[in-house]
Design a protein around this motif. Structure first.
Motif, short mmCIF file in Angstrom:
data_model
loop_
_atom_site.label_atom_id
_atom_site.label_comp_id
_atom_site.label_asym_id
_atom_site.label_seq_id
_atom_site.Cartn_x
_atom_site.Cartn_y
_atom_site.Cartn_z
N PRO A 68 0.82 -1.22 0.00
CA PRO A 68 0.00 0.00 0.00
C PRO A 68 0.85 1.27 0.00
O PRO A 68 0.45 2.28 -0.57
CB PRO A 68 -0.82 -0.13 1.29
N GLU A 69 2.02 1.22 0.64
CA GLU A 69 2.91 2.39 0.63
C GLU A 69 3.71 2.46 -0.66
O GLU A 69 4.16 3.55 -1.06
CB GLU A 69 3.87 2.31 1.82
N ALA A 70 3.90 1.35 -1.33
CA ALA A 70 4.67 1.33 -2.58
C ALA A 70 3.85 1.82 -3.76
O ALA A 70 4.39 2.36 -4.73
CB ALA A 70 5.19 -0.08 -2.85
N MET A 71 2.53 1.64 -3.72
CA MET A 71 1.69 1.95 -4.87
C MET A 71 1.75 3.42 -5.29
O MET A 71 1.76 3.71 -6.49
CB MET A 71 0.24 1.54 -4.60
N PRO A 72 1.78 4.40 -4.35
CA PRO A 72 1.92 5.80 -4.81
C PRO A 72 3.18 6.02 -5.64
O PRO A 72 3.18 6.82 -6.58
CB PRO A 72 1.96 6.59 -3.51
N LEU A 73 4.26 5.30 -5.32
CA LEU A 73 5.49 5.43 -6.11
C LEU A 73 5.32 4.79 -7.47
O LEU A 73 5.89 5.28 -8.47
CB LEU A 73 6.65 4.78 -5.36
N ILE A 74 4.54 3.71 -7.55
CA ILE A 74 4.26 3.09 -8.84
C ILE A 74 3.46 4.05 -9.71
O ILE A 74 3.70 4.16 -10.92
CB ILE A 74 3.49 1.76 -8.65
N VAL A 75 2.50 4.74 -9.11
CA VAL A 75 1.70 5.71 -9.85
C VAL A 75 2.58 6.81 -10.40
O VAL A 75 2.43 7.24 -11.55
CB VAL A 75 0.60 6.30 -8.95
N GLN A 76 3.53 7.28 -9.61
CA GLN A 76 4.42 8.36 -10.04
C GLN A 76 5.41 7.91 -11.10
O GLN A 76 5.95 8.75 -11.84
CB GLN A 76 5.20 8.92 -8.84
N SER A 77 5.66 6.61 -11.21
CA SER A 77 6.70 6.13 -12.11
C SER A 77 6.27 6.11 -13.57
O SER A 77 7.11 5.86 -14.44
CB SER A 77 7.13 4.71 -11.70
N THR A 78 5.00 6.35 -13.87
CA THR A 78 4.53 6.33 -15.26
C THR A 78 3.92 7.68 -15.61
O THR A 78 3.32 8.35 -14.77
CB THR A 78 3.49 5.22 -15.48
N SER A 79 4.06 8.05 -16.88
CA SER A 79 3.45 9.28 -17.38
C SER A 79 2.15 9.01 -18.13
O SER A 79 1.49 9.95 -18.57
CB SER A 79 4.43 10.01 -18.31
N ASN A 80 1.79 7.72 -18.28
CA ASN A 80 0.56 7.36 -18.97
C ASN A 80 -0.61 7.50 -18.00
O ASN A 80 -0.68 6.81 -16.98
CB ASN A 80 0.66 5.92 -19.49
N LYS A 81 -1.54 8.38 -18.33
CA LYS A 81 -2.66 8.67 -17.43
C LYS A 81 -3.56 7.46 -17.23
O LYS A 81 -4.11 7.26 -16.13
CB LYS A 81 -3.48 9.84 -17.99
N ALA A 82 -3.74 6.65 -18.26
CA ALA A 82 -4.58 5.45 -18.13
C ALA A 82 -3.97 4.47 -17.13
O ALA A 82 -4.67 3.87 -16.32
CB ALA A 82 -4.77 4.79 -19.49
N MET A 83 -2.65 4.31 -17.21
CA MET A 83 -1.99 3.41 -16.26
C MET A 83 -2.00 4.00 -14.85
O MET A 83 -2.14 3.26 -13.87
CB MET A 83 -0.56 3.14 -16.71
N GLN A 84 -1.86 5.31 -14.74
CA GLN A 84 -1.96 5.94 -13.42
C GLN A 84 -3.31 5.67 -12.79
O GLN A 84 -3.40 5.35 -11.59
CB GLN A 84 -1.72 7.44 -13.56
N GLN A 85 -4.36 5.77 -13.59
CA GLN A 85 -5.71 5.49 -13.07
C GLN A 85 -5.83 4.03 -12.67
O GLN A 85 -6.41 3.71 -11.62
CB GLN A 85 -6.75 5.84 -14.13
#
Length: 404
Positions: free
Chosen positions: A288-305
Motif C-alpha cells: 500500500p505504501e509502494a503503490m503511490p510510487l508506482i503511480v508516479q513512475s509512469t506518465s501514462n494517465k490510463a496506467m496511473q488510473q
C-alpha cells in the motif's frame, strides 16, 4: 532549512556553498566541525522550487549511468565498513560530473547537520527519483542500505538499457522518414516547378502520369501553405487537448490500444510496474505504501488510473491480484503470477519473473516491428521516387517524339 554560506578555511581560502540544517546555529556548528569559519550565513530561498516542472539550473545534467555507478560504489564502500559520510566524501571527490560533485557535497553537509540521508537526497529530485529516495529510507530503517542500493542500481540499469535499446531501434526508421519527406518536399517545391514551363512550351501531349504529377505540383504551390497551416493547427489543437485531464486519459488509452505499438507500450508499462513493486516489496516496503510510487513512475494517465484503482482495492482488503482481475489493462499472466506469489509468500520473485517475461516479449515485438517498418519504408519511398522519375522520363520521350 537550506542555508547559503561564505566561510574561511584554515589556510585562509574563501569558500561558499549550500547546506541543510535544522536551524542557523546547527548550520554554524556543522561548518565549524568541518574546519570552516563562518563569514556569512543566510537562509536560501530558491527562485524556482526543485520539484517544479520548470527548472532553470544551468549545471550539467547527471546522467542515469552516473547515478547507477554512484549507487554501486556507495554500496561497496558501506560493505567495506566505511561510514556513510566518509563514503559520500570519497565519492564526491572522485566524481567527474561537476553537478554530481556539487550535489554530493551538499548531501554531506546536510547529513552532518543531522538530516537523514533519504531526506537529503529527496531535495535533489532531478537526480534522485522519489522511488530511489524511498528505497534509501527503507534501507536506513532496516539497516540494509548497501543491499537496497545494489537493488536500486540493478533496477535503474535494466530500465536504462531497455529505453536505450528501443531508442536505438527507432532511430533508423525515423531518420529515413525525415530524409524522405525532405527530399520529396524539395522535389515538389523547387525541382518539378522548373519543368512546368519547359513542358508547357511544347505542344506535345504529355503522358497521364506526367500530367497528374504536374497537376499535383501546381495544386501544392497554390494550396500547400494552407494545408500546412491546417495540419499544424490540428497538431496544436490535439496537443492542447492532451494537456487536459480527459485528453490525457484518452491519449493514454490510445497509446495502449494502437495496433502493434499499443501492445509494446502496455508490456513496457507492466514490466516497469512489476520491477518496481518487486524492488520495493523485496526491500521491505508494504505494497500500500509502494503503490503511490508506482503511480508516479509512469506518465501514462490510463496506467496511473489503473494503479490508483489497484491501490484502493488493496486498501479495501482485496489483496493485489483481486483488484487486478477487474481491470483489463493487467494481462492474465501478471494476474495469475501475482496470485501465486501472494499464496506462496514469494511475491517479489514472481513479479520479477513476470517483468522478465514481458521485457523479453516487448523486445521481440519491437525488433519484429522495426524489421517490418524498414523494408516497408524502402518500398514506399522507392515507389514515390520511381513514379516521379518515370513521369519525367516519359514526358521527355513524348517531347522528343513530337519534335522529331
Amino acid at each position: 532549512m537550506d542555508f547559503e554560506y561564505v566561510a574561511r578555511t584554515d589556510d585562509n581560502r574563501m569558500v561558499k556553498g549550500k547546506l541543510s540544517a535544522s536551524s542557523e546555529q546547527a548550520a554554524v556548528d556543522v561548518l565549524a566541525s568541518g574546519g570552516l569559519g563562518v563569514l556569512s550565513l543566510k537562509e536560501s530561498v530558491p527562485f524556482i522550487r526543485q520539484d517544479s516542472k520548470l527548472n532553470m539550473s544551468i549545471t550539467p545534467e547527471v546522467k542515469p549511468m552516473e547515478v547507477i555507478m554512484f549507487s554501486r560504489q556507495f554500496a561497496l564502500l558501506l560493505e567495506s565498513g566505511t561510514d556513510a559520510v566518509t563514503s559520500l566524501e570519497l565519492l564526491a571527490a572522485q566524481a567527474e560530473n561537476k553537478a554530481l560533485r556539487r550535489i554530493l557535497g551538499e548531501v554531506v553537509m546536510s547529513v552532518r547537520g543531522g538530516l537523514p540521508l533519504s531526506e537529503t537526497l529527496a531535495q535533489h529530485r532531478r537526480t534522485f527519483s522519489p522511488m530511489y529516495t524511498r528505497l534509501v529510507a527503507v534501507g536506513e530503517k532496516t539497516g540494509t542500505l548497501e543491499t537496497v542500493l545494489r537493488r536500486a542500481a540493478d533496477y535503474m540499469e535494466r530500465s536504462y538499457v531497455t529505453r536505450k535499446s528501443v531508442k536505438n531501434a527507432l532511430t533508423y526508421p525515423i531518420v529515413v522518414i525525415l530524409v524522405a519527406i525532405a527530399v520529396i518536399a524539395i522535389m515538389v517545391t523547387y525541382v518539378l516547378p522548373s519543368f512546368v514551363g519547359l513542358y508547357a512550351s511544347f505542344a506535345a501531349e504529355l503522358p497521364a502520369p506526367t500530367r497528374a504529377l504536374l497537376s499535383f505540383t501546381s495544386w501544392t504551390q497554390a494550396y500547400g501553405q494552407y494545408v500546412a497551416i491546417a495540419f499544424l493547427a490540428a497538431i496544436a489543437a490535439g496537443f492542447i487537448y492532451t494537456r487536459t485531464p480527459s485528453g490525457r486519459l484518452q491519449w493514454g488509452y490510445l497509446m495502449l490500444t494502437l495496433p502493434r505499438i499499443g501492445r509494446i507500450n502496455l508490456l513496457n508499462e507492466l514490466s516497469n510496474a512489476c520491477r518496481s513493486m518487486a524492488l520495493l516489496y523485496g526491500s521491505g516496503l508494504p505494497l500500500p505504501e509502494a503503490m503511490p510510487l508506482i503511480v508516479q513512475s509512469t506518465s501514462n494517465k490510463a496506467m496511473q488510473q489503473a494503479y490508483s484503482e489497484l491501490q484502493q482495492g488493496m486498501i479495501a482488503g482485496g489483496g493485489l491480484s483481486g483488484p487486478m482481475r477487474r481491470n483489463s489493462l493487467f494481462l492474465p499472466l501478471m494476474v495469475q503470477m501475482t496470485a501465486v506469489g501472494e499464496q506462496t509468500g514469494h511475491l517479489d520473485d514472481t513479479l520479477s519473473t513476470v517483468a522478465e517475461s514481458y521485457e523479453a516479449e516487448s523486445d521481440e515485438k519491437t525488433k519484429a516491428m522495426i524489421a517490418m517498418i524498414t523494408p516497408a519504408l524502402t518500398i514506399i519511398i522507392g515507389g514515390i521516387v520511381g513514379f516521379i522519375a518515370v513521369s519525367m522520363m516519359a514526358a521527355m520521350y513524348s517531347i522528343f517524339g513530337h519534335a522529331f
